[in-house]
Design a protein around this motif. Structure first.
Motif, short mmCIF file in Angstrom:
data_model
loop_
_atom_site.label_atom_id
_atom_site.label_comp_id
_atom_site.label_asym_id
_atom_site.label_seq_id
_atom_site.Cartn_x
_atom_site.Cartn_y
_atom_site.Cartn_z
N PHE A 146 5.58 -63.24 44.01
CA PHE A 146 4.58 -64.19 43.51
C PHE A 146 4.47 -65.39 44.45
N LEU A 147 5.62 -65.95 44.86
CA LEU A 147 5.60 -67.11 45.76
C LEU A 147 4.99 -66.77 47.11
N LYS A 148 5.28 -65.59 47.62
CA LYS A 148 4.74 -65.18 48.93
C LYS A 148 3.22 -65.07 48.87
N LEU A 149 2.70 -64.53 47.76
CA LEU A 149 1.26 -64.40 47.61
C LEU A 149 0.61 -65.78 47.47
N CYS A 150 1.24 -66.66 46.70
CA CYS A 150 0.71 -68.02 46.54
C CYS A 150 0.73 -68.78 47.87
N ARG A 151 1.79 -68.55 48.64
CA ARG A 151 1.89 -69.22 49.94
C ARG A 151 0.77 -68.76 50.87
N SER A 152 0.45 -67.49 50.84
CA SER A 152 -0.61 -66.98 51.71
C SER A 152 -1.98 -67.53 51.31
N TYR A 153 -2.16 -67.86 50.02
CA TYR A 153 -3.43 -68.43 49.56
C TYR A 153 -3.43 -69.96 49.61
N GLY A 154 -2.34 -70.56 50.03
CA GLY A 154 -2.29 -72.01 50.13
C GLY A 154 -2.18 -72.71 48.79
N LEU A 155 -1.64 -72.03 47.81
CA LEU A 155 -1.49 -72.60 46.47
C LEU A 155 -0.16 -73.35 46.37
N GLY A 156 -0.12 -74.58 46.84
CA GLY A 156 1.09 -75.38 46.78
C GLY A 156 1.75 -75.48 48.15
N THR A 157 2.41 -76.60 48.37
CA THR A 157 3.16 -76.81 49.61
C THR A 157 4.65 -76.72 49.27
N GLN A 191 -14.31 -75.36 35.77
CA GLN A 191 -13.20 -75.72 34.91
C GLN A 191 -12.24 -74.54 34.71
N ILE A 192 -12.79 -73.35 34.57
CA ILE A 192 -11.95 -72.15 34.43
C ILE A 192 -11.11 -71.94 35.68
N ARG A 193 -11.75 -72.11 36.84
CA ARG A 193 -11.03 -71.91 38.10
C ARG A 193 -9.92 -72.94 38.25
N GLU A 194 -10.22 -74.19 37.91
CA GLU A 194 -9.20 -75.24 38.01
C GLU A 194 -8.05 -74.95 37.05
N PHE A 195 -8.37 -74.46 35.84
CA PHE A 195 -7.35 -74.16 34.84
C PHE A 195 -6.39 -73.08 35.35
N TYR A 196 -6.94 -72.03 35.94
CA TYR A 196 -6.09 -70.94 36.45
C TYR A 196 -5.25 -71.39 37.64
N ILE A 197 -5.83 -72.22 38.51
CA ILE A 197 -5.09 -72.72 39.67
C ILE A 197 -3.93 -73.61 39.22
N LEU A 198 -4.18 -74.46 38.20
CA LEU A 198 -3.12 -75.29 37.67
C LEU A 198 -1.99 -74.44 37.07
N GLN A 199 -2.36 -73.36 36.38
CA GLN A 199 -1.35 -72.44 35.84
C GLN A 199 -0.50 -71.84 36.95
N ILE A 200 -1.16 -71.43 38.02
CA ILE A 200 -0.43 -70.82 39.14
C ILE A 200 0.52 -71.83 39.76
N GLN A 201 0.05 -73.07 39.96
CA GLN A 201 0.90 -74.09 40.57
C GLN A 201 2.11 -74.42 39.68
N LYS A 202 1.89 -74.41 38.36
CA LYS A 202 3.02 -74.65 37.47
C LYS A 202 4.06 -73.54 37.60
N TRP A 203 3.61 -72.29 37.71
CA TRP A 203 4.52 -71.17 37.84
C TRP A 203 5.18 -71.15 39.22
N VAL A 204 4.58 -71.77 40.23
CA VAL A 204 5.24 -71.89 41.53
C VAL A 204 6.51 -72.71 41.38
N ASN A 205 6.41 -73.86 40.68
CA ASN A 205 7.59 -74.69 40.46
C ASN A 205 8.64 -73.94 39.63
N THR A 206 8.18 -73.24 38.59
CA THR A 206 9.12 -72.47 37.76
C THR A 206 9.82 -71.39 38.57
N SER A 207 9.09 -70.69 39.42
CA SER A 207 9.68 -69.61 40.21
C SER A 207 10.71 -70.13 41.20
N LEU A 208 10.44 -71.29 41.82
CA LEU A 208 11.43 -71.87 42.74
C LEU A 208 12.71 -72.22 42.00
#
Length: 341
Positions: free
Chosen positions: A107-118, A189-206
């Motif tokens: 999950f983190l590798k895929l998010c990193r490739s899409y630039g979802l979070g630093t 708004q839907i797109r922003e909501f899903y991106i925020l969900q993904i970023q939250k799960w990035v922190n959880t996964s780390l």
């Protein structure tokens, strides 16, 4: 036809995860809880297989190329990792940890490739595996200590920032959830909501990967310790025969008296004890005085005394005669004044 079915599987997995996360069940090991974990993992596994078959995501495309309605499926491996961690079979704990870590890392590798979070992508395998392959020992001394302290401070600061970021994301998601779930939100708004969900799960996964690495080190060290403590194959532990309790008496007369008072506790004389130990080889080398069958202890003592008197010199014999004469003229108890006055 695939779209609604895929969305339904993701919804089932998310709903079961939220029910488990709410903690309304009495115990994580309860059969009802583990059944929800099993059902959730099954739904998410089927959904992940569909996403792979449809090729919804690619590490070579940009985030703008992903449709807003498809962004939610990026969460599948993170949800799989979280549900995998909720399994309680300790005999397979290490296997579950490795599986959950692989889900979170993917999950983190895929998010990193899409630039979802630093963030810095953790190693693909546990830190224990990478440390085993190092050729040079870790440096020691003041410089190494200072470097270790700095890395700990940076790690602590990163955790604090990650925690604050996670809380901020959760607050924003809570304010947007009702709008999105009611169908009143527009595409942005839907797109922003899903991106925020993904970023939250990035922190959880780390956080989960750090926790998994620590637990795996403990489990592997326990496994190594068990192998070291295990006895060699085929070796049987020595079994000591328990010794039954008994009363050790001076002669047969005492054995008879004490035995009458303790019917359940066997008694034996000193000679009997030595004979028994000698038969079992316990007191080998200690001689047991031989006696003629049918001769009592009193007769044996009398015979030994007479034999000694015959072999002793005149001085010993004279003392014995004087003692006999004194007893003739002095009654038993003569001179005992302890109970008078």
């Amino acid at each position: 036809a695939e779209g609604p079915r895929l969305a339904e599987l993701l919804a089932v997995g998310q709903r079961l995860w939220e029910e488990l996360e709410s903690g309304t069940e009495p115990s994580s090991g309860a059969p009802s809880v583990q059944e929800k974990v099993r059902q959730g993992l099954e739904a998410l596994q089927r959904a992940a297989a569909m996403v792979e078959q449809l090729e919804l995501f690619s590490e070579n495309e940009e985030l703008e190329e992903v449709a807003s309605s498809d962004l939610r499926y990026l969460l599948l491996p993170a949800l799989q990792g979280s549900l995998t961690m909720k399994q309680v079979d300790m005999s397979r704990r290490l296997e579950h940890l490795e599986s959950a870590r692989a889900h979170f890392w993917r999950f983190l590798k895929l998010c990193r490739s899409y630039g979802l979070g630093t963030f810095q992508l953790p190693p693909a395998t546990t830190s224990l595996d990478t440390e085993d392959n190092t050729e040079s020992p870790s440096p020691r001394g003041p410089a190494a200590t200072q470097s270790s302290l700095m890395s700990m401070a940076l790690s602590r600061q990163a955790k604090i920032e990650r925690y604050n970021r996670k809380k901020e994301l959760e607050n924003r998601l809570a304010s947007m959830r009702s709008c999105v779930e009611s169908g009143q939100a527009d595409e942005d708004q839907i797109r922003e909501f899903y991106i925020l969900q993904i970023q939250k799960w990035v922190n959880t996964s780390l956080e989960e990967i750090e926790s998994i690495d620590q637990e795996m080190v403990i489990l592997r060290s326990r496994g190594t310790a068990k192998l070291v403590r295990a006895p060699p194959h085929g070796a049987s532990p020595r079994v000591r025969t328990p010794v039954k309790p008994f009363i050790l008496t001076r002669n047969a007369a005492q054995a008879k008296v004490f035995g009458a008072g303790y019917p359940s506790l066997p008694t034996m004389t000193v000679d009997d004890w030595y004979e028994q130990r000698g038969r079992h080889g316990v007191v080998a080398g200690l001689g047991v005085p031989q006696r003629t069958p049918g001769v009592t202890n009193e007769e044996l003592e009398k015979q030994q005394k007479e034999k000694k008197e015959e072999e002793d010199d005149e001085e010993t014999l004279q003392k014995a005669r004087d003692w006999d004469d004194w007893k003739d003229t002095h009654p038993r108890g003569y001179g005992n004044r302890q109970n008078m006055g």
